[in-house]
Scaffold this active site. Structure first.
Site, mmCIF file in Angstrom:
data_model
loop_
_atom_site.group_PDB
_atom_site.id
_atom_site.type_symbol
_atom_site.label_atom_id
_atom_site.label_comp_id
_atom_site.label_asym_id
_atom_site.label_seq_id
_atom_site.Cartn_x
_atom_site.Cartn_y
_atom_site.Cartn_z
ATOM 1 N N ASP A 189 -37.255 -25.893 -4.996
ATOM 2 C CA ASP A 189 -37.111 -24.490 -5.377
ATOM 3 C C ASP A 189 -38.332 -23.716 -4.866
ATOM 4 O OD1 ASP A 189 -35.335 -22.949 -7.826
ATOM 5 O OD2 ASP A 189 -37.176 -22.000 -7.099
ATOM 6 N N ILE A 190 -38.086 -22.540 -4.307
ATOM 7 C CA ILE A 190 -39.173 -21.751 -3.713
ATOM 8 C C ILE A 190 -40.123 -21.184 -4.781
ATOM 9 C CG2 ILE A 190 -38.018 -19.493 -3.615
ATOM 10 C CD1 ILE A 190 -38.957 -19.346 -0.649
ATOM 11 N N HIS A 222 -25.373 -24.808 -7.799
ATOM 12 C CA HIS A 222 -26.551 -25.668 -7.641
ATOM 13 C C HIS A 222 -26.962 -26.207 -9.001
ATOM 14 C CE1 HIS A 222 -27.798 -21.467 -8.116
ATOM 15 N NE2 HIS A 222 -28.832 -21.928 -8.820
ATOM 16 N N ASN A 262 -27.016 -22.885 -14.203
ATOM 17 C CA ASN A 262 -26.851 -21.509 -14.664
ATOM 18 C C ASN A 262 -25.481 -21.044 -14.175
ATOM 19 O OD1 ASN A 262 -29.443 -21.388 -15.794
ATOM 20 N ND2 ASN A 262 -30.364 -20.784 -13.848
ATOM 21 N N HIS A 310 -30.203 -27.503 -11.099
ATOM 22 C CA HIS A 310 -31.668 -27.532 -11.157
ATOM 23 C C HIS A 310 -32.114 -28.859 -11.753
ATOM 24 C CE1 HIS A 310 -32.490 -23.069 -10.717
ATOM 25 N NE2 HIS A 310 -31.217 -23.022 -11.083
HETATM 26 P P1 5GP Z 1 -30.303 -19.540 -10.229
HETATM 27 O O1 5GP Z 1 -31.045 -18.550 -11.059
HETATM 28 O O2 5GP Z 1 -29.287 -18.892 -9.314
HETATM 29 O O3 5GP Z 1 -29.707 -20.659 -11.057
HETATM 30 O O4 5GP Z 1 -31.379 -20.258 -9.361
HETATM 31 C C1 5GP Z 1 -31.618 -19.953 -8.020
HETATM 32 C C2 5GP Z 1 -32.905 -20.629 -7.665
HETATM 33 O O5 5GP Z 1 -33.028 -20.596 -6.267
HETATM 34 C C3 5GP Z 1 -34.153 -19.937 -8.246
HETATM 35 O O6 5GP Z 1 -34.874 -20.863 -9.051
HETATM 36 C C4 5GP Z 1 -34.921 -19.485 -7.025
HETATM 37 O O7 5GP Z 1 -36.317 -19.637 -7.156
HETATM 38 C C5 5GP Z 1 -34.368 -20.368 -5.920
HETATM 39 N N1 5GP Z 1 -34.336 -19.730 -4.609
HETATM 40 C C6 5GP Z 1 -33.913 -18.470 -4.328
HETATM 41 N N2 5GP Z 1 -34.008 -18.217 -3.013
HETATM 42 C C7 5GP Z 1 -34.498 -19.357 -2.455
HETATM 43 C C8 5GP Z 1 -34.821 -19.705 -1.121
HETATM 44 O O8 5GP Z 1 -34.670 -18.940 -0.170
HETATM 45 N N3 5GP Z 1 -35.300 -20.957 -0.915
HETATM 46 C C9 5GP Z 1 -35.483 -21.856 -1.939
HETATM 47 N N4 5GP Z 1 -35.983 -23.046 -1.620
HETATM 48 N N5 5GP Z 1 -35.194 -21.543 -3.216
HETATM 49 C C10 5GP Z 1 -34.697 -20.314 -3.469
#
Ligand code: 5GP
Ligand code: ZN
Length: 109
Positions: free
Chosen positions: A31-32, A101, A88, A103
């Site tokens: 995760d970034i 996805h 999520n 986590h």
């Molecule tokens: P969500 O909130 O949709 O469940 O989680 C999305 C996750 O993707 C977040 O934790 C966010 O930090 C991560 N994320 C968003 N954009 C990128 C990206 O471009 N690269 C990576 N490696 N992670 C990302």
């Protein structure tokens, strides 16, 4: 594959990511913006929007994601200490990227 989907772009190699695992059905990358010392995303290659969109044909990929999560936890030596697995679901559930996805977060000690 969705043209404007960030995770589809990562899977296609159009956007950089720190990959830890790849096979024909899923990828794992860091995760970034990590929320924990270890924060990995387990992502099916096929663009599925969320848990709400799963169908019978996704049964295998979902079990592969969970099995892979356990394997990644072992590889990162957090299987024993413990970790969280989180989906999520849609905006109200905190889903920002509309590509399914899982986590994997842990490593607090
Ligand atoms: P969500 O909130 O949709 O469940 O989680 C999305 C996750 O993707 C977040 O934790 C966010 O930090 C991560 N994320 C968003 N954009 C990128 C990206 O471009 N690269 C990576 N490696 N992670 C990302
Ligand atoms: Zn996508």
């Amino acid at each position: 594959m969705e043209k404007d989907c960030v995770f589809c772009q990562i899977i296609r190699g159009e956007k950089a990511a720190d990959f830890l695992y790849q096979d024909e059905s899923l990828v794992v990358f860091k995760d970034i913006h990590p929320h924990a010392p270890i924060h990995l995303l387990i992502v099916p290659r096929r663009h599925i929007r969320s848990i709400n969109d799963l169908t019978e044909q996704d049964r295998d990929v979902i079990s592969e994601m969970i099995l892979r999560a356990g394997e990644m936890a072992r590889e990162h030596s957090i299987a024993e200490s413990g970790y969280k697995l989180l989906f999520n679901v849609e905006r109200g559930g905190g889903q920002v990227i509309p590509h399914l996805h899982l986590h994997l977060v842990g490593g607090w000690g």
